[in-house]
Motif scaffolding. Structure first.
Motif, PDB file in Angstrom:
ATOM      1  N   MET A  49       0.829  -1.194   0.000  1.00 43.18           N
ATOM      2  CA  MET A  49       0.000   0.000   0.000  1.00 43.18           C
ATOM      3  C   MET A  49       0.870   1.253   0.000  1.00 43.18           C
ATOM      4  N   CYS A  50       1.891   1.253   0.856  1.00 47.52           N
ATOM      5  CA  CYS A  50       2.790   2.394   0.953  1.00 47.52           C
ATOM      6  C   CYS A  50       3.590   2.561  -0.341  1.00 47.52           C
ATOM      7  N   THR A  51       3.974   1.450  -0.950  1.00 44.06           N
ATOM      8  CA  THR A  51       4.727   1.492  -2.196  1.00 44.06           C
ATOM      9  C   THR A  51       3.888   2.104  -3.306  1.00 44.06           C
ATOM     10  N   LEU A  52       2.593   1.750  -3.357  1.00 44.92           N
ATOM     11  CA  LEU A  52       1.709   2.326  -4.373  1.00 44.92           C
ATOM     12  C   LEU A  52       1.545   3.821  -4.163  1.00 44.92           C
ATOM     13  N   ALA A  53       1.447   4.250  -2.911  1.00 39.53           N
ATOM     14  CA  ALA A  53       1.325   5.679  -2.614  1.00 39.53           C
ATOM     15  C   ALA A  53       2.586   6.414  -3.039  1.00 39.53           C
ATOM     16  N   LEU A  54       3.738   5.808  -2.767  1.00 42.95           N
ATOM     17  CA  LEU A  54       4.998   6.442  -3.171  1.00 42.95           C
ATOM     18  C   LEU A  54       5.108   6.519  -4.688  1.00 42.95           C
ATOM     19  N   LEU A  55       4.686   5.454  -5.370  1.00 37.92           N
ATOM     20  CA  LEU A  55       4.703   5.481  -6.839  1.00 37.92           C
ATOM     21  C   LEU A  55       3.761   6.553  -7.371  1.00 37.92           C
ATOM     22  N   GLY A  56       2.598   6.663  -6.745  1.00 42.50           N
ATOM     23  CA  GLY A  56       1.646   7.706  -7.160  1.00 42.50           C
ATOM     24  C   GLY A  56       2.204   9.093  -6.929  1.00 42.50           C
ATOM     25  N   LEU A  57       2.865   9.285  -5.803  1.00 41.28           N
ATOM     26  CA  LEU A  57       3.477  10.566  -5.488  1.00 41.28           C
ATOM     27  C   LEU A  57       4.606  10.884  -6.463  1.00 41.28           C
ATOM     28  N   ALA A  58       5.407   9.874  -6.793  1.00 45.77           N
ATOM     29  CA  ALA A  58       6.496  10.074  -7.757  1.00 45.77           C
ATOM     30  C   ALA A  58       5.931  10.414  -9.136  1.00 45.77           C
ATOM     31  N   GLY A  59       4.863   9.740  -9.522  1.00 42.54           N
ATOM     32  CA  GLY A  59       4.232  10.050 -10.810  1.00 42.54           C
ATOM     33  C   GLY A  59       3.688  11.457 -10.847  1.00 42.54           C
ATOM     34  N   THR A  60       3.099  11.886  -9.738  1.00 46.34           N
ATOM     35  CA  THR A  60       2.588  13.259  -9.648  1.00 46.34           C
ATOM     36  C   THR A  60       3.727  14.254  -9.756  1.00 46.34           C
ATOM     37  N   ALA A  61       4.826  13.980  -9.053  1.00 41.27           N
ATOM     38  CA  ALA A  61       5.982  14.877  -9.106  1.00 41.27           C
ATOM     39  C   ALA A  61       6.538  14.964 -10.527  1.00 41.27           C
ATOM     40  N   LEU A  62       6.607  13.846 -11.217  1.00 40.24           N
ATOM     41  CA  LEU A  62       7.088  13.852 -12.610  1.00 40.24           C
ATOM     42  C   LEU A  62       6.153  14.640 -13.513  1.00 40.24           C
ATOM     43  N   SER A  63       4.867  14.481 -13.304  1.00 41.17           N
ATOM     44  CA  SER A  63       3.887  15.196 -14.121  1.00 41.17           C
ATOM     45  C   SER A  63       3.995  16.706 -13.898  1.00 41.17           C
ATOM     46  N   VAL A  64       4.123  17.096 -12.629  1.00 41.66           N
ATOM     47  CA  VAL A  64       4.253  18.520 -12.293  1.00 41.66           C
ATOM     48  C   VAL A  64       5.551  19.073 -12.892  1.00 41.66           C
ATOM     49  N   GLY A  65       6.651  18.356 -12.680  1.00 42.06           N
ATOM     50  CA  GLY A  65       7.939  18.804 -13.220  1.00 42.06           C
ATOM     51  C   GLY A  65       7.933  18.874 -14.734  1.00 42.06           C
ATOM     52  N   GLY A  66       7.324  17.881 -15.356  1.00 37.18           N
ATOM     53  CA  GLY A  66       7.250  17.875 -16.816  1.00 37.18           C
ATOM     54  C   GLY A  66       6.483  19.055 -17.363  1.00 37.18           C
ATOM     55  N   ALA A  67       5.382  19.411 -16.708  1.00 39.53           N
ATOM     56  CA  ALA A  67       4.593  20.559 -17.160  1.00 39.53           C
ATOM     57  C   ALA A  67       5.390  21.851 -17.046  1.00 39.53           C
ATOM     58  N   LEU A  68       6.131  21.995 -15.956  1.00 44.49           N
ATOM     59  CA  LEU A  68       6.931  23.211 -15.776  1.00 44.49           C
ATOM     60  C   LEU A  68       8.073  23.291 -16.781  1.00 44.49           C
ATOM     61  N   VAL A  69       8.734  22.171 -17.018  1.00 40.78           N
ATOM     62  CA  VAL A  69       9.831  22.135 -17.999  1.00 40.78           C
ATOM     63  C   VAL A  69       9.303  22.434 -19.392  1.00 40.78           C
ATOM     64  N   GLU A  70       8.141  21.873 -19.717  1.00 46.31           N
ATOM     65  CA  GLU A  70       7.536  22.121 -21.031  1.00 46.31           C
ATOM     66  C   GLU A  70       7.280  23.611 -21.234  1.00 46.31           C
ATOM     67  N   GLY A  71       6.782  24.285 -20.200  1.00 49.16           N
ATOM     68  CA  GLY A  71       6.532  25.721 -20.296  1.00 49.16           C
ATOM     69  C   GLY A  71       7.806  26.511 -20.505  1.00 49.16           C
ATOM     70  N   GLN A  72       8.864  26.145 -19.794  1.00 46.54           N
ATOM     71  CA  GLN A  72      10.138  26.839 -19.948  1.00 46.54           C
ATOM     72  C   GLN A  72      10.729  26.625 -21.341  1.00 46.54           C
ATOM     73  N   GLN A  73      10.592  25.406 -21.855  1.00 45.32           N
ATOM     74  CA  GLN A  73      11.101  25.126 -23.200  1.00 45.32           C
ATOM     75  C   GLN A  73      10.312  25.910 -24.248  1.00 45.32           C
ATOM     76  N   SER A  74       9.021  26.013 -24.064  1.00 50.30           N
ATOM     77  CA  SER A  74       8.201  26.802 -24.997  1.00 50.30           C
ATOM     78  C   SER A  74       8.618  28.263 -24.957  1.00 50.30           C
ATOM     79  N   LYS A  75       8.901  28.767 -23.762  1.00 51.63           N
ATOM     80  CA  LYS A  75       9.332  30.163 -23.633  1.00 51.63           C
ATOM     81  C   LYS A  75      10.675  30.362 -24.323  1.00 51.63           C
ATOM     82  N   GLN A  76      11.608  29.434 -24.119  1.00 46.80           N
ATOM     83  CA  GLN A  76      12.914  29.554 -24.773  1.00 46.80           C
ATOM     84  C   GLN A  76      12.759  29.557 -26.289  1.00 46.80           C
ATOM     85  N   MET A  77      11.900  28.692 -26.797  1.00 49.71           N
ATOM     86  CA  MET A  77      11.684  28.626 -28.244  1.00 49.71           C
ATOM     87  C   MET A  77      11.093  29.943 -28.753  1.00 49.71           C
TER      88      MET A  77
END
Length: 179
Positions: A1-29
């Motif tokens: 159960m704890c492992t699934l929560a950690l995986l979910g949290l890691a996935g959320t962190a990746l999604s959040v980070g990816g969205a922010l990086v995508e915005g910065q790359q669009s701005k640079q372009m």
């Protein structure tokens, strides 16, 4: 159960980070595109200046040829030849101004495109922040599932039952009545 929560949290962190990086790359372009538009505007200004110089030399040659022809024909440079030379000079100046005006229009257009590109880059950053926030909220809300909550499953197991069967006869709790 704890492992699934950690995986979910890691996935959320990746999604959040990816969205922010995508915005910065669009701005640079967008910033690179804006810089390219500004360089094109500068190149157009230099090209127009060169073209004006060429036109000015051409007009000077035509004026010199017209004066030489008038002088060779034995006609004094007064009256009609002077008016022709003046008209040619005015037309030459008009041609130079037309070149300059056309170049200024193109430069304004390119500078406007640069400003639009920079604005769209800023908009991309803002959109990525909202996308990251949305991913964070949906990811965190997906981690909590009340049906899988450890407190709710423990609470269900501690509820007293009405009867317990030992062997073939049920034992009834004293509060259960004669049912």
């Amino acid at each position: 159960m704890c492992t699934l929560a950690l995986l979910g949290l890691a996935g959320t962190a990746l999604s959040v980070g990816g969205a922010l990086v995508e915005g910065q790359q669009s701005k640079q372009m967008a910033d690179y595109q804006a810089k390219a538009y500004e360089q094109q505007a500068q190149a157009d200004a230099q090209s127009a200046a060169f073209e004006q110089g060429q036109e000015r030399r051409k007009q000077d040659l035509l004026q010199a040829q017209a004066r030489a022809q008038a002088g060779a024909s034995g006609v004094g440079i007064a009256g009609s030849p002077t008016e022709v030379l003046a008209a040619n000079a005015r037309q030459g100046q008009l041609d130079l101004k037309t070149i300059q005006y056309g170049s200024q229009l193109r430069q304004n257009n390119l500078n406007t495109q640069a400003a639009i590109s920079r604005f769209s880059g800023k908009q991309a950053v803002t959109a990525s922040i909202f996308k990251a926030g949305s991913s964070l909220v949906s990811g965190l809300s997906g981690l909590y599932d009340p049906t899988k909550s450890p407190t709710s499953s423990m609470a269900a197991s501690t509820v007293p039952t009405r009867s317990v069967i030992f062997g073939s006869s049920p034992l009834r709790a004293p509060w259960a009545g004669n049912n």
